[in-house]
Design a protein around this motif. Structure first.
Motif, mmCIF file in Angstrom:
data_model
loop_
_atom_site.group_PDB
_atom_site.id
_atom_site.type_symbol
_atom_site.label_atom_id
_atom_site.label_comp_id
_atom_site.label_asym_id
_atom_site.label_seq_id
_atom_site.Cartn_x
_atom_site.Cartn_y
_atom_site.Cartn_z
ATOM 1 N N HIS A 94 3.587 -0.985 9.458
ATOM 2 C CA HIS A 94 2.811 -0.614 8.275
ATOM 3 C C HIS A 94 1.314 -0.819 8.494
ATOM 4 O O HIS A 94 0.503 0.030 8.118
ATOM 5 N N ASN A 137 -0.507 1.586 -1.620
ATOM 6 C CA ASN A 137 0.898 1.219 -1.723
ATOM 7 C C ASN A 137 1.293 0.264 -0.585
ATOM 8 O O ASN A 137 1.883 -0.803 -0.809
ATOM 9 N N LEU A 138 0.916 0.656 0.634
ATOM 10 C CA LEU A 138 1.257 -0.152 1.799
ATOM 11 C C LEU A 138 0.623 -1.526 1.740
ATOM 12 O O LEU A 138 1.265 -2.541 2.026
ATOM 13 N N VAL A 179 8.776 0.342 -3.389
ATOM 14 C CA VAL A 179 9.148 1.305 -2.359
ATOM 15 C C VAL A 179 9.445 2.657 -2.995
ATOM 16 O O VAL A 179 9.297 3.699 -2.364
ATOM 17 N N ILE A 237 -0.285 2.006 10.518
ATOM 18 C CA ILE A 237 -0.634 3.219 9.779
ATOM 19 C C ILE A 237 -2.032 3.078 9.185
ATOM 20 O O ILE A 237 -2.865 3.974 9.283
ATOM 21 N N VAL A 267 8.216 -4.810 11.018
ATOM 22 C CA VAL A 267 7.958 -3.809 9.991
ATOM 23 C C VAL A 267 6.501 -3.865 9.528
ATOM 24 O O VAL A 267 5.877 -2.839 9.273
ATOM 25 N N ARG A 308 5.090 -8.872 -0.112
ATOM 26 C CA ARG A 308 6.278 -9.343 0.604
ATOM 27 C C ARG A 308 6.008 -10.264 1.774
ATOM 28 O O ARG A 308 6.869 -11.048 2.147
ATOM 29 N N CYS A 318 2.146 -3.606 -1.204
ATOM 30 C CA CYS A 318 3.532 -3.942 -0.855
ATOM 31 C C CYS A 318 3.572 -5.049 0.196
ATOM 32 O O CYS A 318 4.361 -5.986 0.103
ATOM 33 N N HIS A 326 13.692 4.503 4.868
ATOM 34 C CA HIS A 326 13.342 3.628 3.749
ATOM 35 C C HIS A 326 14.404 3.661 2.666
ATOM 36 O O HIS A 326 14.732 2.642 2.085
#
Ligand code: HEM
Lengths: 440, 284
Positions: free
Chosen positions: A167, A79-80, A14, A170, A163, A87, A83, B241
């Motif tokens: 993400h 990144n998204l 993050v 986007i 969440v 997770r 990540c 964030h």
């Protein structure tokens, strides 16, 4: 995913997201301060030759499409993705978890727990409590655990995905933008009234793009407020394919016409020095249209010997509000009269009446766009709102009830609960539900 | 009674409301709590009537549009949403001193709209590009977001004020600041308000994009106002964030709430006057 791989853990972090978002926020300012998409000369003139050169090297004049800005967006996307892959499996495990397999010892240690006893038997209690729970909207499952009976009920497990919906949204918006960029186009065309076209010009390149059908502007009108401000720009358009009329529509700003994925937007207009006149003979019904330059005569064809011309015009701003028409047929002296632009008047002649309508001739400026990606973008936007709502305002709430027979024939009841968000709110739910269970 | 009189009165009632909350804060006059709330609600109702009347008047003139279309109207609506947001927060969190830090924003917005010479207060007709229901949705949602961010900034200031005195080891109970909620509570409300604002700002940006697409066939054209709204959105995304995943809280979040609101003000106001673009209609 392999946590030890430093590249992957960098892209899963993050910290990197915060860094990229900060960079995006800061660099985005540049293009709001320095005018975009101007010519090189513009920058030389407003800054200096050397500054203009530097701008060119760094793609400042079109920074939102520059390699470095797009790279930042790419970095954010990678990144998204990384990540989320890192997770999400953990979150999915939480959602699918067998909560009845919990170690009973942990139940008493939860932050929210309460214990009391009852003289009913375990199975009586289980039935009573289950029905009390379902009265309150909770569906309980149960399982025998050693000497005790465990009940579990939960709500909103799936809200943990909120969440990830945000993400993903986007990325979907980016995808829609890319699809639009690769398969769509944006252009414009200036279309004089009464004329049709089957091609338009692309923005930026001015390349001609074939539409695959024809679009005709039948008529263009401007309406004004009393103050003289424009109230509406309206074009009446017809779509033609192989000379067959497919559809007709009035378009105004904010209400375009779409055919075969291509949309025509009202965007500008151009007034001509020419006029369009529409003449109908009331007796014979014969009708004809003629377009004429200012102060020039035109001979009508369906009405023998008739001549018409616009001899004067009153303007409001850049557009004509009234026009003075001169009209003569074979009988008698000429008629001279005013027509409010866009309207019609009746003219009495020796052996018939004519209805004559007149207006200034315009060309309508149409913006033309094809964007097959826009629906993907809109789906992404919808997902974002949904995801934000779920992520912010909904939570995963869980209840456990452990029923244990005591030696004296009574049963002990242990209730515990947890929520992943809005803990304050959940405390209230917990308290009222425990109260309801106690009053059993 | 016409709408401009009602809205004129509103400016003064919000001023008076600010004073009431200041008295509660400074003199710890808890008894004034209910009167302050009642007074603010009345002021809010007067403004609501003013807005509705202006709406109706625009139909009488023949323009017929919601009062959300020029700088004056948007400033008035901004004040209205700030008060609405504040009243909701007061009701939800049962604390009145927040008023000192929130109501002045509404008063300042009204005062700016009423007294600034550069602002046209007339009801003006709508140019064709602005005649869209998406415009209505866009403006309303953006302003709900902006109002939440205004209140969050007020809370941020409140946090910093209280925090400075606590670090100076002044016993709070003896000072002014004793009447403020505990730091943890302020921190929590600030965060929740920003979260609320972020959701609405997101909806605001999206409805704006849909509107642009229906008017011009481009949902995003990187014009300065759009870009600044995105920058503001980034700022709050960063804040959320930092808090959620890196555990930021307290002073840092308070500063970010203030900083974010500065970005909001620039998006809303600065862009119209300092930069050029599609949205510059607001500058008349
Ligand atoms: C502008 C883009 C982004 C937006 C709007 C966004 C939005 C959000 C939201 C709303 C939350 C929930 C926060 C809360 O509940 O208070 C969140 C959490 C999170 N975001 Fe983002 N995000 C963005 C970009 C990113 C990127 C690029 C990453 C890359 C690593 C990322 C990683 C995370 C993580 C790890 C969480 C916490 C998830 C969890 O543990 O439950 N975000 N994000």
């Amino acid at each position: 995913m392999n946590k030890k791989n430093p590249v992957i853990s960098l892209f899963a972090s993050v910290k990197l997201a915060l860094f990229t978002l900060c960079l995006l926020a800061v660099t985005s300012i540049i293009g709001t301060v320095i005018p975009q998409k101007e010519s090189f000369d513009f920058y030389v003139h407003n800054y200096s030759e050397s500054t203009a050169r530097i701008f060119q090297v760094l793609s400042i004049p079109d920074m939102y499409n520059s390699w470095w800005f797009l790279s930042l967006l790419g970095l954010l996307s990678v990144n998204l993705i990384v990540c989320s892959f890192d997770r999400f499996p953990g979150v999915w495990k939480q959602i699918k978890k067998d909560n009845l397999a919990i170690d009973p010892k942990r139940i008493g240690k939860m932050r929210l727990s309460e214990q009391w006893s009852s003289d009913k038997t375990e199975s009586e209690l289980a039935t009573a409590l289950s029905s009390k729970l379902s009265e309150n909207g909770w569906t309980a499952e149960q399982r025998k655990r050693d000497d005790s009976l465990l009940l579990f009920a939960q709500k909103g497990a799936m809200t943990r995905t909120g969440v990830y919906i945000v993400h993903a949204s986007i990325l979907i918006i980016f995808l829609g933008a890319i699809v639009g960029e690769l398969t769509g186009f944006k252009g414009s065309v200036m279309l004089p009234e009464t004329q049709a076209t089957s091609s338009i010009y692309e923005f930026g390149t001015s390349k001609s793009i074939d539409l695959g059908f024809e679009v005709r502007c039948n008529r263009f009108d401007i309406e004004f407020y009393d103050t003289g401000m424009p109230k509406a720009y309206r074009s009446n358009l017809t779509v033609l394919e192989n000379n067959k009329i497919i559809m007709e529509k009035d378009i105004v700003v904010n209400d375009p016409l779409t055919y075969k994925g291509i949309t025509f937007y009202q965007s500008s207009y151009q007034g001509y020095q020419d006029f369009i006149l529409n003449i109908t003979d009331k007796k014979t019904g014969a009708q004809e249209m003629i377009s004429l330059p200012f102060q020039q005569r035109g001979n009508l064809t369906k009405h023998k010997d008739a001549v018409i011309g616009v001899i004067n015009a009153e303007t409001m701003g850049q557009s004509v509000s009234r026009l003075k028409v001169w009209f003569k047929d074979a009988q008698g002296p000429a008629s001279v009269f005013w027509i409010p632009s866009g309207e019609e008047v009746t003219v009495q002649r020796a052996d018939t009446e004519f209805v004559i309508a007149g207006k200034q001739m315009y060309a309508t400026g149409l913006q033309v766009a094809k964007d097959p990606g826009v629906w993907i973008v809109y789906i992404g936007c919808g997902m974002m709102i949904l995801g934000l709502f779920v992520a912010f305002f909904m939570s995963h709430r869980r209840f456990w009830i452990l029923l244990k027979p005591e030696e004296n024939g009574t049963s002990s009841i242990l209730v515990a609960g947890s929520a992943n968000k809005n803990k304050l709110g959940f405390e209230k739910t917990f308290a009222s539900l425990t109260d309801a269970l106690k009053n059993n | 009674m016409d709408s401009s009189q009602l809205l004129g009165i509103t400016t003064f009632t919000y001023f008076f409301s600010t004073i009431l909350y200041a008295i509660i804060f400074i003199f710890k006059a808890k008894r004034l709590g209910t009167p302050a709330t009642v007074f603010t609600i009345v002021a809010f109702l007067i403004q609501t009537a003013g807005l509705l009347l202006r709406w109706q008047e625009s139909y009488k003139i023949g323009y017929g549009h919601a009062p959300l279309t020029n700088m004056y109207e948007s400033v008035v609506f901004f004040a209205w949403t700030i008060i609405l947001m504040y009243l909701l927060i007061e009701w939800k969190f049962k604390t009145k001193v927040i008023g000192v830090f929130a109501v002045p924003f509404a008063f300042l917005a009204m005062a700016y709209g009423s007294f600034s010479t550069g602002i046209n207060k007339e009801i003006s007709p709508l140019i064709p590009a602005l005649q869209s229901n998406w415009l209505l949705a866009h403006v309303v949602t953006c302003f709900i977001g902006y109002a939440a961010f205004a209140v969050a900034a007020g809370l941020g200031i409140m946090y910093l004020v209280k925090n400075t005195s606590e670090t100076r080891k002044i016993t709070n109970d003896e000072t002014l600041l004793g009447s403020l909620p505990p730091l943890k509570v302020i921190d929590d409300i600030t965060h929740k308000t920003m979260v609320f604002g972020f959701l609405w700002l997101s909806v605001g940006i999206i409805t704006g994009a849909i509107w642009a697409n229906s008017a011009w066939g481009t949902y995003w054209s990187w014009d300065p106002k759009e870009t600044w709204s995105l920058i503001t959105w980034f700022v709050y995304a960063i804040t959320l964030h930092a808090r959620y995943t890196r555990g930021w809280g307290g002073t840092r979040i308070a500063w970010l709430a203030i900083f974010g609101f500065m970005s909001v003000i620039f998006t809303y106001y600065g862009v119209n006057f300092l930069l050029s673009g599609l949205h510059s209609y607001g500058s008349n």
